[in-house]
Design a protein around this motif. Structure first.
Motif, short mmCIF file in Angstrom:
data_model
loop_
_atom_site.label_atom_id
_atom_site.label_comp_id
_atom_site.label_asym_id
_atom_site.label_seq_id
_atom_site.Cartn_x
_atom_site.Cartn_y
_atom_site.Cartn_z
N LEU B 29 0.84 -1.20 0.00
CA LEU B 29 0.00 0.00 0.00
C LEU B 29 0.87 1.24 0.00
CD1 LEU B 29 -3.34 0.38 1.30
CD2 LEU B 29 -1.85 2.04 2.32
N ARG B 30 0.47 2.23 -0.79
CA ARG B 30 1.21 3.48 -0.85
C ARG B 30 0.25 4.64 -0.64
NH1 ARG B 30 5.84 5.84 -3.17
NH2 ARG B 30 5.36 7.84 -4.14
N LEU B 31 0.57 5.49 0.34
CA LEU B 31 -0.26 6.65 0.64
C LEU B 31 0.62 7.88 0.48
CD1 LEU B 31 -2.88 7.90 1.81
CD2 LEU B 31 -1.89 7.58 4.08
N GLU B 32 0.30 8.69 -0.52
CA GLU B 32 1.13 9.89 -0.77
C GLU B 32 0.64 11.06 0.04
OE1 GLU B 32 1.54 10.64 -4.98
OE2 GLU B 32 1.92 8.50 -5.28
N ARG B 33 1.56 11.99 0.35
CA ARG B 33 1.14 13.23 1.00
C ARG B 33 0.26 14.00 0.04
NH1 ARG B 33 4.57 16.92 4.80
NH2 ARG B 33 2.43 17.65 4.98
N GLY B 34 -0.77 14.64 0.57
CA GLY B 34 -1.66 15.41 -0.28
C GLY B 34 -2.55 14.53 -1.13
N ALA B 35 -2.74 13.27 -0.72
CA ALA B 35 -3.62 12.37 -1.47
C ALA B 35 -4.49 11.58 -0.50
CB ALA B 35 -2.79 11.42 -2.33
N ALA B 36 -5.62 11.10 -1.01
CA ALA B 36 -6.52 10.28 -0.19
C ALA B 36 -6.52 8.87 -0.74
CB ALA B 36 -7.94 10.86 -0.23
N HIS B 37 -6.70 7.91 0.15
CA HIS B 37 -6.78 6.51 -0.25
C HIS B 37 -7.82 5.85 0.66
CE1 HIS B 37 -4.29 2.93 -1.91
NE2 HIS B 37 -5.50 2.51 -1.61
N SER B 38 -8.85 5.27 0.07
CA SER B 38 -9.85 4.58 0.89
C SER B 38 -9.70 3.08 0.75
CB SER B 38 -11.27 4.97 0.46
OG SER B 38 -11.48 6.35 0.64
N ILE B 39 -9.99 2.39 1.85
CA ILE B 39 -10.01 0.93 1.83
C ILE B 39 -11.43 0.50 2.14
CG2 ILE B 39 -9.03 -1.17 2.86
CD1 ILE B 39 -6.68 0.33 2.25
N VAL B 40 -12.06 -0.25 1.24
CA VAL B 40 -13.40 -0.76 1.52
C VAL B 40 -13.38 -2.28 1.54
CG1 VAL B 40 -14.56 1.24 0.51
CG2 VAL B 40 -14.20 -0.81 -0.87
N GLY B 41 -14.39 -2.83 2.18
CA GLY B 41 -14.50 -4.27 2.29
C GLY B 41 -15.43 -4.56 3.45
N GLU B 42 -15.76 -5.84 3.65
CA GLU B 42 -16.72 -6.19 4.68
C GLU B 42 -16.03 -6.67 5.94
OE1 GLU B 42 -20.61 -7.39 2.70
OE2 GLU B 42 -19.11 -8.56 1.64
#
Lengths: 248, 322
Positions: B29-42
């Protein structure tokens, strides 16, 4: 639904809570509506709008003024409440089958068996001997619905019953409610904070604001052309599905 | 130097009576500064375990391992307590689901924020407290200082919690189900706040959610998890409008927020597995309309499908290549 065909008539229902400090709180003010046979009526509103007070008052679980009347002669248990926390209505130390038998034993003859009830809600023999904690969230909510059905209700009052469930399980429970309405004419009073579920699944939607029913009608009309500013604000705030034109 | 939080080969397992049980089974997983990342699942897909592991946290009875953990270009060891202390709160903040338990019932709003600031610097003043409260959207923060948690609404408590998470000036924020149990007005407010942290303050925001519409509104990237692995990844809105993985399709078909509203909801039969699959093969094969022999014998890997789009479904990936 016209009031002549109504299964349930609620008139001038008010709930007032006394507070240790300050004046009493009017959680519900003079709310009136009808629920038809097999109808799915969703009640929405912001936090503190009186949704849960309404659910509890209709189910007879909170002191209120006004009337809640069923059209046909029915027993005292004809209105059943299902909660968000399904575990709360299931004794943690009893097996599911025993919980159901207990409720069935209080009812009139001839009665269904615990297994028949479980099958009606999509569970089976394996769950008869299970304890509530051994079930998944969705199974527990089905068991809570089975427990409510054991009392042979005419109306099911659902208070945020989908909140703790996953998306795919929510859809399963909504399908189950649809089957119960069609097969048994069960009226469903569905309290929810999920506007999309109300828009999508309900026959009619009521909007509560500060304890008053400010709007009532078919969902496409209530949300598409709201008469009340509160409905407009609530619907406008919902988190939205992306519009196809944003597609790159 | 790349400004990003990056983890590779992340695994989280929990001890059970019958040995270790995988919850996250090898996620990059990569999360950049100034960016959004969502994780979905049950429930049980490992999304919360993944989010906590990014903070170096793991639930009681669990263990985590990662092939690499890099923050702003520097490799960190998640095994050393002092790096973990530096990481948590200072570099990476945490926002939990709104609940009455998230704040101490005996402490005023001001005491909460002073405590959060105290961890970062000496002599944290009232001005900093007011500034933080204004930053999370309180118009009259002075009126709030002496209030106790039970005197606040759920949405207000959630914003106080967010102000605490921001007190130490983290570059990244992990938000675990931040909109769950909030009404439409409050959920909108939180998502708007998170989006403004991304856009105006260049925070990297990772949001774990079961609400697909919340992920669409936050924007950025979206990872769909099933049984401890990421099965599909791409720009959130594009992925929701044109899903490729059969599980993503099923999840969307069951989602009430999907528009147009006159299309019926379709529930996904069966239940999502709790934790990772212990044998080879695709975890979704048992419920998948496209499953074929190979799906049950070898585990699909996440492959680049198009720029920004990744997919772990061989039958679909082949179809896309044609």
């Amino acid at each position: 639904m016209s009031s002549a065909a109504a299964l349930l008539s609620v008139r001038s229902l008010s709930v007032r809570y006394s507070r240790r400090r300050g004046p009493p709180l009017d959680a519900l003010r003079e709310v009136s509506f009808d629920l038809g046979r097999g109808e799915f009526l969703a009640l929405v509103g912001a936090s503190g709008s009186g949704k849960s007070s309404l659910a509890r008052a209709v189910a007879g679980l909170t002191p209120c003024s006004g009337t809640v009347r069923l059209s046909e002669a029915s027993g005292a248990r004809a209105i059943q409440l299902v909660f968000q926390d399904a575990g709360a209505s299931l004794n943690p130390r009893r097996r599911i089958g025993a919980v159901l038998e207990e409720v069935l034993a209080l009812g009139p003859q001839p009665r269904s068996s615990a297994l028949e009830l479980l099958e009606r809600v999509g569970l089976g023999r394996e769950q008869l001997l299970a304890a509530p904690h051994e079930l998944s969230g969705g199974q527990r909510q089905r068991a809570a619905i089975a427990r409510a059905l054991a009392a042979q209700p005419r109306v099911l009052v659902c208070d945020e019953i989908l909140s703790a469930l996953d998306t795919s399980v929510q859809a399963q429970i909504l399908e189950l409610l649809g089957e119960l309405r069609r097969a048994r004419g069960l009226g469903v009073l569905f309290v929810t904070h999920d506007l999309a579920v109300a828009r999508r699944c309900a026959d009619r939607v009521g909007v509560l604001h500060a304890g008053a029913l400010v709007e009532l009608g078919p969902p496409a009309q209530v949300f598409g052309a709201p008469a009340s500013e509160h409905t407009r604000e609530l619907w406008g705030a919902r988190l939205r599905w992306p519009a196809p034109h944003t597609r790159p | 130097m790349s400004e990003a939080l990056e983890v590779r080969g992340l695994r989280v397992s929990y001890a059970t009576r019958s040995g270790w049980r995988g919850a996250v089974a090898g996620v990059d997983l990569r999360l950049e500064r100034g960016a959004a990342h969502s994780i979905v699942g049950e429930s049980g897909c490992g999304k919360s375990s993944l989010a906590l592991a990014l903070l170096g946290l793991v639930r009681t009875g669990g263990r985590r391992e990662a092939a690499s953990y890099t923050l702003d270009g520097r490799a960190w060891s998640l095994e050393r307590p002092e790096t973990l202390r530096e990481l948590r709160g200072r570099r990476v903040g945490l926002l939990l689901q709104e609940s009455a338990q998230a704040l101490d019932p005996r402490l005023s709003v001001e005491r909460h924020l002073r405590a959060a600031l105290g961890a970062a610097r000496e002599g944290a003043g009232r001005e900093r407290v007011l500034e933080l409260l204004a930053r999370v959207g309180f118009d009259a923060p002075v009126d709030l200082l002496a209030r106790l948690p039970h005197e606040l609404s759920g949405g207000m408590r959630q914003r106080v919690q967010l102000a605490c998470a921001l007190a130490t000036g983290p570059s990244y924020l992990i938000a675990d189900e931040p909109t769950a149990s909030l009404d439409a007005l409050l959920a909108r407010r939180i998502v708007t706040l998170l989006a403004s942290l991304v856009e105006r303050e260049r925070l990297g925001v990772l949001m774990v959610t079961h609400d697909l519409a919340a992920a669409a509104e936050l924007g950025g990237a979206l990872s769909v998890m099933y049984a401890g692995t990421v099965v599909e990844r791409g720009p959130a809105r594009e992925l929701l409008l044109a899903p490729r993985h059969p599980y993503t399709e099923a999840l969307i078909a069951a989602c009430a927020a999907r528009e147009p509203f006159d299309e019926p909801l379709r529930g996904l039969p069966g239940a999502a597995p709790q934790g990772a699959l212990e044998r080879d093969g695709c975890a979704f094969a048992a419920r998948c309309p496209l499953a074929r022999g190979a799906c049950r014998s070898s585990r699909p890997t996440l492959l680049k499908l198009a720029p920004g789009r990744e997919l772990a479904c061989p039958p679909r990936a082949e179809g896309a290549g044609r």
